[in-house]
Design a protein around this motif. Structure first.
Motif, PDB file in Angstrom:
ATOM      1  N   SER A  50       5.869  -1.707   4.213  1.00 60.76           N
ATOM      2  CA  SER A  50       7.290  -1.561   3.916  1.00 60.76           C
ATOM      3  C   SER A  50       7.871  -2.901   3.497  1.00 60.76           C
ATOM      4  O   SER A  50       7.745  -3.902   4.211  1.00 60.76           O
ATOM      5  CB  SER A  50       8.031  -1.044   5.157  1.00 60.76           C
ATOM      6  N   LYS A  56      19.198   0.214   4.138  1.00 70.13           N
ATOM      7  CA  LYS A  56      18.498   1.444   3.777  1.00 70.13           C
ATOM      8  C   LYS A  56      17.027   1.390   4.166  1.00 70.13           C
ATOM      9  O   LYS A  56      16.428   2.414   4.480  1.00 70.13           O
ATOM     10  CB  LYS A  56      18.644   1.676   2.265  1.00 70.13           C
ATOM     11  N   ASP A  60      15.071   4.377   6.075  1.00 71.56           N
ATOM     12  CA  ASP A  60      13.895   4.947   5.417  1.00 71.56           C
ATOM     13  C   ASP A  60      12.703   4.961   6.363  1.00 71.56           C
ATOM     14  O   ASP A  60      11.994   5.965   6.494  1.00 71.56           O
ATOM     15  CB  ASP A  60      13.533   4.145   4.163  1.00 71.56           C
ATOM     16  N   ASN A  61      12.457   3.826   7.009  1.00 71.10           N
ATOM     17  CA  ASN A  61      11.324   3.743   7.923  1.00 71.10           C
ATOM     18  C   ASN A  61      11.438   4.752   9.053  1.00 71.10           C
ATOM     19  O   ASN A  61      10.460   5.397   9.422  1.00 71.10           O
ATOM     20  CB  ASN A  61      11.191   2.322   8.484  1.00 71.10           C
ATOM     21  N   HIS A 114       6.429   1.293   0.611  1.00 69.89           N
ATOM     22  CA  HIS A 114       7.848   1.652   0.582  1.00 69.89           C
ATOM     23  C   HIS A 114       8.630   0.414   0.166  1.00 69.89           C
ATOM     24  O   HIS A 114       8.380  -0.690   0.667  1.00 69.89           O
ATOM     25  CB  HIS A 114       8.303   2.114   1.967  1.00 69.89           C
ATOM     26  N   ALA A 116      12.569  -1.098  -0.395  1.00 73.47           N
ATOM     27  CA  ALA A 116      14.025  -0.969  -0.294  1.00 73.47           C
ATOM     28  C   ALA A 116      14.665  -2.343  -0.410  1.00 73.47           C
ATOM     29  O   ALA A 116      15.602  -2.674   0.319  1.00 73.47           O
ATOM     30  CB  ALA A 116      14.419  -0.290   1.010  1.00 73.47           C
ATOM     31  N   TYR A 137       7.118   4.705  -2.735  1.00 74.01           N
ATOM     32  CA  TYR A 137       8.468   5.239  -2.544  1.00 74.01           C
ATOM     33  C   TYR A 137       9.423   4.088  -2.797  1.00 74.01           C
ATOM     34  O   TYR A 137       9.371   3.062  -2.098  1.00 74.01           O
ATOM     35  CB  TYR A 137       8.632   5.768  -1.118  1.00 74.01           C
ATOM     36  N   GLN A 139      13.500   2.899  -3.373  1.00 72.80           N
ATOM     37  CA  GLN A 139      14.897   3.273  -3.264  1.00 72.80           C
ATOM     38  C   GLN A 139      15.550   3.326  -4.655  1.00 72.80           C
ATOM     39  O   GLN A 139      15.095   2.696  -5.606  1.00 72.80           O
ATOM     40  CB  GLN A 139      15.652   2.293  -2.377  1.00 72.80           C
ATOM     41  N   GLY A 166      14.239   7.231  -4.096  1.00 70.45           N
ATOM     42  CA  GLY A 166      15.011   7.554  -2.905  1.00 70.45           C
ATOM     43  C   GLY A 166      16.354   8.199  -3.152  1.00 70.45           C
ATOM     44  O   GLY A 166      17.346   7.787  -2.541  1.00 70.45           O
ATOM     45  N   GLN A 168      17.670  11.322  -2.157  1.00 69.47           N
ATOM     46  CA  GLN A 168      17.296  12.433  -1.292  1.00 69.47           C
ATOM     47  C   GLN A 168      17.960  13.752  -1.663  1.00 69.47           C
ATOM     48  O   GLN A 168      17.460  14.824  -1.312  1.00 69.47           O
ATOM     49  CB  GLN A 168      17.559  12.081   0.172  1.00 69.47           C
ATOM     50  N   TYR A 402      11.793  12.496   2.688  1.00 70.50           N
ATOM     51  CA  TYR A 402      10.850  11.467   3.134  1.00 70.50           C
ATOM     52  C   TYR A 402       9.529  12.096   3.580  1.00 70.50           C
ATOM     53  O   TYR A 402       8.454  11.643   3.187  1.00 70.50           O
ATOM     54  CB  TYR A 402      11.472  10.677   4.286  1.00 70.50           C
TER      55      TYR A 402
END
Length: 506
Positions: A50, A56, A60-61, A114, A116, A137, A139, A166, A168, A402
């Motif tokens: 990550s 965010k 997210d995590n 990930h 962000a 993934y 954001q 991201g 959603q 997610y």
């Protein structure tokens, strides 16, 4: 023992050594990658790295872990103070400050990434991950510039990895309901869509009594906090000294959130909310690349910072789902379209964060941010219209965005689709960034005639210089990523990175 059997036995011993080493490092479950391609650990756990942990990144995590099938094996942030909460929450994860070092040293020990971070580093992180064949993934927005989005569009397919942006709301029920109504012909053909948001909620443009002429980078600088690697935070952007704070005359606060309004780092209101609100119109109507864009702004704005508000119109060519071109109107900073007469006074108009309105030849439909609370207008029509559910829903809707990515990563490339894969997210992102190009472009002087005092229509220009993007509908050659009638704004299609930063694997 045959040669192949000997090799297999050797590989098994090596795998055992790897597994033991990982367990000693804090892993309690054997990661999938240790077992080799095509095999999974009994737990089906996705181990990921990550990058960007505050704000965010933190939520997210939590959402990935909540799926029950994902664990952050590595955590990376340039701000140790801001990341401390997440570090404490996942003590077994190994910590890094520079994601490039983490990728270089640890890439064999995780399956996915990930990201962000602030907008200006999304693309460099994501492309590096995909080039290493890691699921990704990112954001919203997935990129800071049009060029970045275009380069990233097919990389998931190129490297055979699962991708997800991201936004959603793309996993929510609302966009699927809107799509089913439209596909069934309930509101007829659509040529106009209105979208709006309450943003910005951060300093941008002419912001308050202390900045009557708009935000400017302070001339005075100070030493950044010892817990922050300011050079790494700047990433791809041009180098600047760390600014004095807003508690001092002429100071600004950039971290942890206010970078959004500065063009070097953020993508303004469109980058923050466009992916949540423009996704439904693009998905429902099958919109692709914009053909033209025009804008008007108020409340300041400059080559450094976005305006307090803007009204921008995107024109999209005819699609397989429309009878002709579609105009999508974007409003922010407090502007909203007129309330439809079909909307009952007791009915909510959009939502607190914004909304959308589709105007069809046979009716209208509207929804809030994330396409929530999808409604036909007048709302009484919903009692009469019965359209079968044809589009599969995502488990837990927006909240399942997610877990959907985690499940798709575990299933492997080609076995499960995500709601916002990069090939779709890139189109949405490019549309948002073309709005930004127009918004930024109004402050670009004419390259060959800076001293001109009149525009194409014979009117005077503010400031005495020529600003060719003002009062103009910018024509966009999408295949070549160029505005054809005002070349001065093409500088925003692709920016120059600082030395040491680049896109990977394109």
């Amino acid at each position: 023992m045959k040669e192949n059997e000997e090799k297999a036995a050797g590989a098994s011993r090596r795998d055992f050594v790897k597994t033991s080493a990982l367990a000693a490092a804090g892993f309690t479950i054997v990661p999938r990658f240790v077992l080799g391609k095509g095999y999974r650990a009994p737990s089906d756990t996705l181990y990921y790295a990550s990058v960007g942990l505050g704000g965010k990144g933190a939520s997210d995590n939590s959402a990935f872990v909540k799926s029950g099938k994902a664990k952050p094996a590595f955590l990376c942030d340039v701000d140790q103070d801001y990341a401390a909460k997440i570090y404490n929450q996942y003590p077994d994860a190994k910590k890094y400050t520079d994601w490039r070092e983490m990728f270089d040293k640890e890439h064999k020990k995780f399956d996915a990434v990930h990201c962000a971070t602030p907008d200006h580093t999304h693309a460099v992180v994501a492309t590096a991950a995909m080039a290493l064949k890691k699921h990704i993934y990112v954001q919203k927005p997935m990129a800071h510039d049009v060029y970045e989005a275009r380069m990233m569009a097919n990389m998931g397919n190129k490297y055979k990895v699962i991708t997800q942006m991201g936004n959603q709301g793309s996993s929510g029920d609302g966009v699927r309901q809107l799509q089913e109504w439209f596909d069934a012909g309930v509101i007829g053909d659509v040529t106009e869509v209105y979208c709006w948001t309450n943003r910005p909620v951060w300093p941008q443009g002419s912001y308050g009594a202390n900045t009557p002429n708009g935000l400017k980078w302070p001339q005075a600088s100070t030493t950044p906090p010892s817990t922050l690697n300011w050079d790494l935070w700047q990433g791809t952007a041009k180098e600047r000294p760390f600014p004095i704070g807003q508690d001092q005359p002429g100071g600004v606060k950039i971290l942890p959130f206010n970078w959004r309004g500065w063009w070097d780092y953020g993508t303004g209101v469109l980058g923050d909310m466009g992916a949540h609100i423009l996704h439904a119109p693009m998905k429902v109507l099958g919109l692709q690349y914009v053909s033209s864009v025009q804008t008007s702004i108020s409340g300041g704005g400059s080559l450094d910072v976005g305006p307090a508000s803007n009204y921008t119109i995107m024109t999209f060519p005819k699609t397989a789902k429309t009878s002709g071109p579609v105009r999508v109107h974007w409003m922010d900073g407090g502007m909203i379209p007129p309330r439809p007469v079909e909307l009952d006074p007791s009915e909510q108009w959009g939502s607190g964060d914004g909304g959308m309105l589709f105007i069809g030849t046979k009716g209208k439909m509207h929804a809030g941010c994330y396409a929530s609370r999808a409604r036909l207008l007048p709302v009484s029509r919903m009692d009469d219209v019965n359209v079968p559910e044809k589009i599969a829903r995502v488990k837990d809707g927006e909240g399942g965005h997610y877990a959907q990515w985690v499940e798709a990563c575990l299933a492997g490339y080609g076995n499960m689709k995500t709601s916002s894969p990069f090939e779709e997210a890139a189109l949405l992102t490019e549309a948002m960034l073309m709005c930004n190009l127009a918004i930024r472009g109004v402050n670009v002087p004419k390259a060959a005639d800076v001293g001109s005092t009149s525009d194409a229509a014979g009117g005077r220009r503010r400031g005495g210089g020529g600003f060719p993007a003002r009062y103009v509908n910018l024509e966009y050659d999408a295949p070549n990523m160029k505005v054809t009638n005002v070349p001065e704004v093409n500088q925003f299609v692709k920016r120059e990175y600082r030395p040491g930063w680049k896109l990977s694997g394109i």
